[in-house]
Design a protein around this motif. Structure first.
Motif, short mmCIF file in Angstrom:
data_model
loop_
_atom_site.label_atom_id
_atom_site.label_comp_id
_atom_site.label_asym_id
_atom_site.label_seq_id
_atom_site.Cartn_x
_atom_site.Cartn_y
_atom_site.Cartn_z
N MET A 1 0.85 -1.20 0.00
CA MET A 1 0.00 0.00 0.00
C MET A 1 0.88 1.25 0.00
N ARG A 169 -17.61 4.18 -5.72
CA ARG A 169 -17.13 3.39 -4.60
C ARG A 169 -17.00 4.28 -3.36
N ARG A 192 -15.86 -2.86 3.40
CA ARG A 192 -14.52 -3.29 2.95
C ARG A 192 -14.44 -3.64 1.46
N GLU A 193 -15.49 -4.20 0.91
CA GLU A 193 -15.45 -4.59 -0.51
C GLU A 193 -15.76 -3.41 -1.44
N ILE A 196 -12.22 2.19 -2.36
CA ILE A 196 -11.28 2.46 -3.45
C ILE A 196 -10.19 3.44 -3.00
N LEU A 242 -7.33 -4.39 5.44
CA LEU A 242 -6.98 -4.03 4.06
C LEU A 242 -6.03 -5.06 3.46
N ASN A 246 -6.43 -7.68 0.22
CA ASN A 246 -5.41 -7.37 -0.80
C ASN A 246 -5.64 -5.99 -1.43
N TYR A 247 -5.95 -5.03 -0.58
CA TYR A 247 -6.16 -3.65 -1.04
C TYR A 247 -4.87 -3.11 -1.66
N GLN A 248 -4.97 -2.60 -2.86
CA GLN A 248 -3.79 -2.11 -3.59
C GLN A 248 -3.78 -0.60 -3.76
#
Length: 284
Positions: A1, A169, A192-193, A196, A242, A246-248
């Motif tokens: 991140m 988002r 969470r889903e 952005i 996060l 796998n939040y990028q």
């Protein structure tokens, strides 16, 4: 991140030292940020400055995490609401020039006797219209949980679902949920889903003997902006969450306290990097 700082995070310095957007970008480079978050409210002459800002970002190799538009759809006039759509559409064009895929948007502000229920249709209508351009340009409109309209995770979720666009988002502001008396961990689990973009923020309750003016919650509690880790938000829970999804995207610091903004942001950057390296255990 990746770590950025919102320009609003140094608002007191901008006002005190009359910073331009270029000044902020230079500061961001000095403290080794990965990127910057820019706001429409700081342009003095956008048409002139934008070209200079794009050149400076390229020179310093600093990407833009998000471009923030300060819109408000809660207006009783259809013409006034159309102007807010135009504001977001212009923000999409600016975002393209800045090279970011995220435009932070608001829903609106309560005034008079209006309620969230009164304003929801106007918000959904406006974001649906703006989403047409966002989809065409493949730019995300990221609703921030802000103020008393769409301040709760259920409201953000409901609006996103009603607009029903893959390009609408959430900007998840870790601190703002406290102002509507919602635990940020619970809000994260709900949204969470749909996230952005992240605003990495913390608040603490005002002490009885403090004279500092804070932000007043929906129940009249005063909250003071603090360096992340000094307040009430369980930031480790959010960072670990996060990682699980796998939040990028970006973690963008937004400090709203009364201490020296530059010093506070530099400490916030240090703590956030440490938190990311450690995995978030025992923090916040």
């Amino acid at each position: 991140m990746k770590v950025s700082v919102s320009m609003y995070s140094v608002n007191s310095t901008i006002q005190k030292e009359d910073w331009s957007t270029i000044d902020f970008i230079n500061y961001a480079k000095e403290i080794s940020l990965d990127g910057v978050e820019l706001l429409d409210m700081y342009w003095k002459d956008k048409d002139t400055e934008l070209e200079e800002v794009v050149a400076k970002l390229k020179e310093l190799q600093l990407p833009v995490s998000a471009y923030d538009v300060t819109n408000n759809f809660v207006k009783e006039s259809a013409k006034a609401r159309s102007l807010e759509v135009e504001k977001i559409n212009d923000g999409i064009e600016v975002a393209k020039k800045l090279g970011t895929k995220v435009v932070r948007v608001f829903c609106g502000d309560l005034h008079g006797d209006l309620t969230y229920e009164d304003g929801q249709d106007w918000i959904v209508e406006g974001l649906t219209r703006s989403a047409e351009k966002a989809e065409k340009e493949q730019i995300y409109l990221a609703i921030e949980n802000h103020g008393l309209l769409a301040g709760k995770s259920t409201q953000v979720e409901e609006i996103i679902e009603k607009v029903n666009s893959p390009y609408v988002r959430a900007t998840f502001d870790t601190g703002n949920f406290l102002l509507v008396h919602e635990e940020p961990e619970n809000a994260f689990d709900r949204l969470r889903e749909k996230i952005i973009h992240i605003h990495f923020k913390d608040f603490r309750e005002k002490k009885p003997d403090e004279s500092t003016k804070g932000f007043r919650s929906t129940k009249g509690v005063e909250l003071i902006g603090s360096v992340p880790g000094d307040g009430q938000v369980n930031l480790s829970y959010i960072v670990n969450g996060l990682k699980e999804i796998n939040y990028q995207g970006w973690l963008s610091i937004e400090y709203e306290g009364k201490d020296d903004a530059k010093t506070a942001n530099e400490e916030a950057v240090r703590r956030l990097r440490e938190l990311l390296e450690q995995g978030g255990e025992n923090y916040g």
